[in-house]
Write an enzyme that holds these catalytic residues in place. Sequence first.
Site: not given
Ligand code: CO
Length: 213
Positions: A101, A98, A44, A46, A42
């Site tokens: 998400c 994750h 993302d 993080r 992803c």
């Molecule tokens: Co995500």
Amino acid sequence: MTDLNSLFQNNRSWANAIKAEDPDFFTTLAKQQRPEFLWIGCADSRVPANEIVGLMPGELFVHRNIANCVVHTDINCHSVIEYAVKFLKVKHIIVCGHYGCGGVQAALGHEQLGVADHWIRHIRDVYYNKRKDFKGIDDDKQRVNLLCELNVKQQVANVCHTPIVQNAWSSGQELAIHGWIYDVKDGLLKKLTQTINSIESVREQYRVDGSTE
Ligand code: CO
């Protein structure tokens, strides 16, 4: 507003620290990359691929998008998979989702986001196809996390359905596909799927290597 100079300072410190350990690190790496792993994760912030598995530059080929999707018509993702398998000869493809998400969460909601709605539709379809698995689960976070897991499993299957991967297997190339999930709350990874390394794990309908003819 953040001063971007600090990013350049960070960069110089980072490069210097690596060179202090291994003066030839960058000059050797500049000649060739030989990663053993392709990471599909992803976007993302993080979930930084290299950091969470402790790999250095050159060790991980990476493709990231919203909610780690492998969509049949996505030329970007498939170009990455093809290059990784055919030319870099990676031995492992890891699809890593994750928990929590945002893309997956959006697929369970009804708000319009914009262009991303078309992308998230793929995850909405995963939910619809697996809706029976959600019976009796009322907690919103649990529902999101279950769909995060089911989405990884579907995207792993999508990787296995590609001619690129199936051709690699039929030519005897060593290639294993894995589904993992990362928890942003504790920084830990978990395996979600068994290792898939042959056409036998692919449903007949999705075999495009001529094996059932
Ligand atoms: Co995500």
